[in-house]
Design an enzyme around this catalytic site. Sequence first.
Site, PDB file in Angstrom:
ATOM      1  N   ASP A 164      10.953  65.755  69.491  1.00 27.53           N
ATOM      2  CA  ASP A 164       9.973  64.933  68.801  1.00 27.53           C
ATOM      3  C   ASP A 164      10.690  63.946  67.883  1.00 27.53           C
ATOM      4  OD1 ASP A 164       7.328  64.397  67.222  1.00 27.53           O
ATOM      5  OD2 ASP A 164       6.769  65.842  68.761  1.00 27.53           O
ATOM      6  N   HIS A 195       5.698  63.163  62.569  1.00 28.84           N
ATOM      7  CA  HIS A 195       5.069  63.815  63.714  1.00 28.84           C
ATOM      8  C   HIS A 195       5.726  65.158  64.021  1.00 28.84           C
ATOM      9  CE1 HIS A 195       3.886  64.259  68.020  1.00 28.84           C
ATOM     10  NE2 HIS A 195       2.823  63.574  67.680  1.00 28.84           N
ATOM     11  N   SER A 387      -1.340  66.568  70.588  1.00 27.65           N
ATOM     12  CA  SER A 387      -0.037  66.845  69.983  1.00 27.65           C
ATOM     13  C   SER A 387      -0.091  68.079  69.105  1.00 27.65           C
ATOM     14  CB  SER A 387       0.418  65.666  69.121  1.00 27.65           C
ATOM     15  OG  SER A 387       1.189  64.750  69.831  1.00 27.65           O
TER      16      SER A 387
END
Length: 496
Positions: A164, A195, A387
Site C-alpha cells: 500500500d 491509506h 479498501s
Amino acid sequence: MQRRRFLRAVAGAMGVSPLVARTVAAAPKAHNIRVNFDRGASLHPALQYAAVAQPDQRIRVLVQTQSGSVNGDAIARSVGAVHIEEMGFINSHILELTPRQLTALAQHRNVRYISPDAPVSHHSLSATTLKTLYPAETNATQLWDAKTSGLQATGKGVTVAVLDTGIAEHPDLKDDIHAVKTNDNARTARDHHGHGTHIAGIITGTAKNGSYVGVAPDADLIGIKISDDVGHSYTSDLLRGLQWVSDHRERYDIRVINLSVSSSIAESYITSPLAAAVEQLWRSGVVVVVAAGNDGIVRDAMFHAPANDPYVITVGALDDNATADPGDDIVASWSSRGITQDKIAKPEILAPGRKIVSTLAGPSCTLAKTFASRITDDHYIRLSGTSMAAPVVSGIVALLLERHPHLAPDQVKWLLTKSAKAVNGGVTVDALTAMTLAQAGNVGSANRGLKPSLAWNTKGGSVGWGEVYWDEVYWDEVYWDEVYWDEVYWDEVYWD
C-alpha cells in the site's frame, strides 16, 4: 462516457492531482480515431489504440516472455526500446518505447504478451469497550475470548504483508513493523498518505484503552510501500512489491497479503501480469486478499486485476448501517460486483467497509489534510470503501492460520466462503463459523478446475485478447486519452 465522468468525479473527490510522470508523460487526447483491433495479437487493446492514436508518445509496458532465460536487453535492442527492469518471478520485463514500435515487439518470437504499465488505483482481549462494530459484526471478537475453548485466536505468529502507501508510526501499531519500499520515488518506507496506515489498524491495531482493536491484534505486519510519498504508483511498483514478497516470504513467514489496490486498466486475468504474480504467490502458500473496488454495478466493475483473478479472495463492502443488528446489513451500493470479462462472478465475499474507524497516519498526512472532518479521537479517521473491507478478511485469515497453520490458500478460501452468512446482496464473512469448520476437519478446497493465467501456460505460444470477452467500442477513445493515464484512484471514495 459514464465511467469516464465517474472516475473524474472520484479523482476530484479524493483531491488527487494529475500524475507527475517519471519517464512517461501523460498521453494527449486523441478524438474520432477508429482502430481495427487485431484479436489475435499479443498486445493489449489499449496499446493497439495507442499505436494509432499517439504513435510517438513515450510509454512504459510490461512484456511477458516465453521463459525466464530470455534476455530482456536483447529484446529491447531488437526494436529500439529501452530495457528498464526485469520481473523475474513472472518472466516479465519493463520496457520504454513508443507505440509505433509495439507491433514489432509483439511479433518477437520470445514475447508472449504486452500490457500497459498503468497507474494503480490505490483492510486475552475484551470486546466490551470497542467503539467499532466490525470485529463483533464478523464474530472475530468471539475468537479473542479464552472461553471459546479450542478456538481462541488473535493472529499471533502470523505475518500479513500490506502492499500500500506504507505504514506510519502510531500508538496502536507495533513498534517492530518491518517496513520496506518498492517505489524509487518514495523517500522513506513510512506512510505520508494515510491509506496504508488505516489498513494496518483494521488488521492489527490495538488501542491501550481497548476502544479500537483490529481483527487480528497479535498478528505481525510487514508494510510494503508501493507508492510514492503522495500515493501515486504504477503496475510495475505493485509487481515489485509482489516480487519482494516472493523473494522474502520464507524468511518472514508471510502467509497473507492484503491488496487494497487495483490496476486502472481493464485486462483479462489470463493475460495480466498482476494476475500471474498473485497466482504465483497463491500457489506458493500465500493467501491473497484483494479489494473489489468501488464501481458499484457498472458494466466493467470487475474487469480489473488483481480483483478479477479467480484464484484470490476478492472482498466487497458490507454496509452494516452503523448497527449491531445483522438484520439491516446490506451490500454497499457502491461496492463493485458483477461478472468479469472471463465470466467469473466476483466478489466471493463481503466484509464491513462503510464508516470504518481506524488508525490515522498523523496530522500532516494527505488524508488528514484532505478529510479533516473525518478525523475522530485525534489519532483515528473514518473511511469507507472496499479498501477497508479487504483487511477485515485479511485479519480473519490470520486468525484461522494461527490455529491451523497448515491450511493451504485454497482451503482458507473454501472455509471463508462455505461459512459465510447470507445478507441482502451477497454473503458476509463469519470468523467463528469458519474457525469451527476448520476445527471439525474435513476441509474442502476451492478453485477446482480453474484455468491459470498466461504465465502458467507451460505449452508456450501467445494468447490474444480474442480468447476472452472484449468489446471494441469499449476501447476506442476511452482508456487511452481520457482517464487512466493521468489520474490515480485510491479505493476509499465514499465519505458518507
